[in-house]
Write an enzyme that holds these catalytic residues in place. Sequence first.
Site, PDB file in Angstrom:
ATOM      1  N   ASP A 211      11.766  78.091  55.174  1.00 36.00           N
ATOM      2  CA  ASP A 211      10.978  79.496  55.009  1.00 36.00           C
ATOM      3  C   ASP A 211       9.407  79.271  54.770  1.00 36.00           C
ATOM      4  O   ASP A 211       9.137  78.288  53.844  1.00 36.00           O
ATOM      5  CB  ASP A 211      11.720  80.150  53.926  1.00 36.00           C
ATOM      6  N   GLU A 274       9.457  77.625  59.789  1.00 37.03           N
ATOM      7  CA  GLU A 274       8.933  79.114  60.014  1.00 37.03           C
ATOM      8  C   GLU A 274       7.412  79.003  59.665  1.00 37.03           C
ATOM      9  O   GLU A 274       7.229  78.816  58.557  1.00 37.03           O
ATOM     10  CB  GLU A 274       9.512  80.053  59.273  1.00 37.03           C
TER      11      GLU A 274
HETATM   12  C1  GLC Z   1       9.472  84.695  55.223  1.00 33.32           C
HETATM   13  C2  GLC Z   1      10.916  85.559  55.338  1.00 33.32           C
HETATM   14  C3  GLC Z   1      10.487  86.703  54.925  1.00 33.32           C
HETATM   15  C4  GLC Z   1      10.151  86.658  53.464  1.00 33.32           C
HETATM   16  C5  GLC Z   1       9.041  85.591  53.159  1.00 33.32           C
HETATM   17  C6  GLC Z   1       9.025  85.160  51.673  1.00 33.32           C
HETATM   18  O1  GLC Z   1       8.550  84.828  55.894  1.00 33.32           O
HETATM   19  O2  GLC Z   1      11.243  85.354  56.608  1.00 33.32           O
HETATM   20  O3  GLC Z   1      11.853  87.497  54.924  1.00 33.32           O
HETATM   21  O4  GLC Z   1       9.762  87.795  52.824  1.00 33.32           O
HETATM   22  O5  GLC Z   1       9.284  84.535  53.891  1.00 33.32           O
HETATM   23  O6  GLC Z   1      10.037  84.241  51.359  1.00 33.32           O
END
Ligand code: GLC
Length: 539
Positions: A211, A274
């Site tokens: 993440d 991500e």
């Molecule tokens: C990422 C997740 C999102 C979350 C953020 C903080 O972007 O996909 O849902 O709010 O991280 O963890």
Amino acid sequence: MSTQFATPPPGAADHWWQHGVVYQIYPLSFADSNGDGQGDLEGIRSRLDHLTWLGVDAVWISPFYPSPMKDFGYDVSDYCDVDPRFGTLAEFDTLLGDLQARGLRVILDLIPNHTSDQHPWFRESVSSIKNPKRDWYIWRDPAPGGGPPSNWASEFGGSAWQLDQASGQYYYHAFLKEQPDLNWRNPEVRRAMHDVLRFWLDRGVDGFRVDAIHHLFKDEELRDNPQNPDFVPGMSPRRQLIRRFTTDLPEVHDAVREMRALLASYDNRVLIGEAWLPFDRLMAYYGDNLDCFHLPFNFHLIGARWEAPALRSMIAEYEALLPRGAWPNWVLGNHDRSRLASRVGDAQARVAAVLLCTLRGTPTLYYGDELGMRDVPIPPEAVQDPYEKNVPGLGLGRDPARTPMQWSAAPHAGFSSARPWLPIAADYAHCNVAIQKEDPRSMLTLYRSLLALRHARPTLSLGDYEAIDPAAHVLGYYRAHAGRRDAVLLNLSGSPQKLALPSALAGAHVLLSTHPERAGRPVGAELLADEAVVLAASE
Ligand code: GLC
């Protein structure tokens, strides 16, 4: 129990994550087994037939760890357990075993950038300036004249610095104030997170989706972020600043490289990152020697202008920038963005399904998109998402794309026996798995056919990509592998399009079309409105 994984297609690249299709499950909204209106692990386990029937190869399960749920599981208070609302660790082990016994790989969400403020690490850190865990988070004195140490903004609105009255210092949080950022410059933090990776790898998981990785490091000098000259009202407030000193710092790559090295001591696992970044910056996340992420998520289809020329040049740019040997990937939707069918409309959502499943690279499919689920309007009193609560009325809230899976026309769409945590789509009686399964023209049938075709034809899963240009509003490409070629033509418009086809496609037969009556016939000289086809090219 012995584990049987799907046989890779002949001539396959070596890795399951290259020829496989990933399906994202948002566990709160997939299936509720215990009637509390929230999905859980046993719920997922009760729906495994759907996953195998659909034909996906791997599931990525969004977080189910103990959490105060301020950000619906992305605020973790214990990385090595299961939140009681989702089940138990024993239930997780059973689910993992059952998924793998069906040949499905299991990818977990890893949230290394921040914890919950209720995590024992932070509770220690906040307890005193002298606490050994103080330096596990990012603590700073106020700016010389008082106030936050820099102008850095939270993704969810407001300052990214939160004052701790007791010590007079501020801590940094890229997201909510209940999600303090860890200090990745501290080696103990890195070691602790590596232990988390090992905990799940030892249980047998097949990899991680990591993440918010581009947030991992922030400027040590706390330099102010510059103003964004392109900001206009209506955008998320955090876009007033360019995140030059708070995201995508060079140190991140070493931290990812360490995670990857750890994974390499296990067999055949995958590391997905991500990072919402332009292509040129995203490519660095593969690592100089392809030693960082196997797949840095490519989200560019999500924000793309839905027109053939724009998509054509975006795909060309991505293909051109990929480092040698790097494997591409594509994402059409997720729990943070508006649903595909709401973005491009029902007819083009079918075209998009063909695109996702035939582009070169691993596709990630968001639960419910296989039904063409749409954003569900959320009345103000039902809002759950902290982003919408902090920054209301700009259409940034993520609840509309997180509503319960529509399984059947039964009460609560067969998701739960109780009122669900978010409203169910008004059209669930028609738009659901049970009905679409029986309908040869449904989105679900289209996805299933696409995945079956993709599995049967290494051209589609592994083949090279070569653009063709058969008409202004038509996106076209060949996929070539081991001496065979298939072609994909997608009409991005709502009107029929005359085709100027290369000779190899003149008499080509339709292997699959968004308009099923066309399957098995020659493609002819025209695509129907909103039609996408896969063709077998002659040699
Ligand atoms: C990422 C997740 C999102 C979350 C953020 C903080 O972007 O996909 O849902 O709010 O991280 O963890």
